[in-house]
Design an enzyme around this catalytic site. Sequence first.
Site, PDB file in Angstrom:
ATOM      1  N   GLY A 195     -32.939  44.293  -1.208  1.00  0.00           N
ATOM      2  CA  GLY A 195     -33.537  45.610  -1.328  1.00  0.00           C
ATOM      3  C   GLY A 195     -33.107  46.446  -2.512  1.00  0.00           C
ATOM      4  CG  ASP A 196     -30.592  49.112  -4.859  1.00  0.00           C
ATOM      5  OD1 ASP A 196     -31.466  49.224  -5.748  1.00  0.00           O
ATOM      6  OD2 ASP A 196     -29.639  49.895  -4.744  1.00  0.00           O
ATOM      7  CG  LEU A 197     -30.444  41.212  -6.538  1.00  0.00           C
ATOM      8  CD1 LEU A 197     -29.216  41.211  -5.657  1.00  0.00           C
ATOM      9  CD2 LEU A 197     -31.238  39.932  -6.345  1.00  0.00           C
ATOM     10  CG  HIS A 198     -29.517  48.009  -9.333  1.00  0.00           C
ATOM     11  ND1 HIS A 198     -28.191  48.154  -9.656  1.00  0.00           N
ATOM     12  CD2 HIS A 198     -29.738  48.818  -8.263  1.00  0.00           C
ATOM     13  CE1 HIS A 198     -27.612  49.017  -8.839  1.00  0.00           C
ATOM     14  NE2 HIS A 198     -28.524  49.433  -7.975  1.00  0.00           N
ATOM     15  CG  ASN A 201     -26.145  47.154  -6.055  1.00  0.00           C
ATOM     16  OD1 ASN A 201     -25.080  47.763  -6.172  1.00  0.00           O
ATOM     17  ND2 ASN A 201     -27.219  47.713  -5.526  1.00  0.00           N
TER      18      ASN A 201
END
Length: 302
Positions: A195-198, A201
Amino acid sequence: MRAPITVPDAFARKKFDSAGERGRTWITALPALIDELLDRWSCTPDGAVMYGEVGIVVPVRHRELPPAVIKVSFPHPCTLREPDAYAAWQGIGAVQLFARADEHFAMLLERAHGTLATVTDPAAALAIQGGLTRALAVEAPAGLPRLSDQMADWARDMIADARALGDPLPRRVLDAALATIRELGHDQPNTLVHGDLHDANVLAADRAPWLAIDPKCLVGDPAHDALNVIRSPRFDTVLRLPDSRADLSRLLDIYCDAADIDPLRARRWMQVGAVGEALWGRVHADPDWLVRATDQLAEAMM
């Protein structure tokens, strides 16, 4: 006697500003809570306290474990199920969960270091993120929020925000996003999605080259992660181009190939996410360049 940890001033101010008296009460109680967790998990502090958007991270040592951290998050439903994601992944593609204290929104986690932003080759970075997406796409634990259940709210909010902002996006761009929600929204697997694999992270680790942290714990199509992979400062130049369609498609193909996800589905979900972010960015005063870049991404992915 062990000295209490010191909460970084910048983090304390951030919680005071965002959560008011509740944030102040939580920050005041943090040193004693960390002390309690250190005793519970037989750990000793091992470095400077770090922080992110929602919590603090205390590097620690344990005589029977690899280097670890205690992470304590500000109490919020979004972070309550984070340990469940780590438990489901069992250290494959993500840092390991050694212990949890759900009543305190706290975890003892494997320590990692250095973000993916240090990888300067864009194709290599995309391949790393794609490989993690593939590794993290496991059967979801029961009870996590399902993306399919949020689709009606997404559509309603997009329509309402567009109207309130004076329809800043071309109608065909908004219609394309609404069509994807309508056609694909309820056809999503029971798969755990980070959900937030930038870049920030994805961390380097001793046990594996790269591991994910800070999951948002959603259930649905792994293709949802494509937006935060491509809408990245590393692709700032591409996102600013007057016609970025070909370049963005090439980058997306690299990621999708490594992730083993359907490029068409990724493209469509990325377009939906870009429309939502373009509208949200206007409401919450994102920088003009980011709003414009997100506008272009929403149109380029049609």
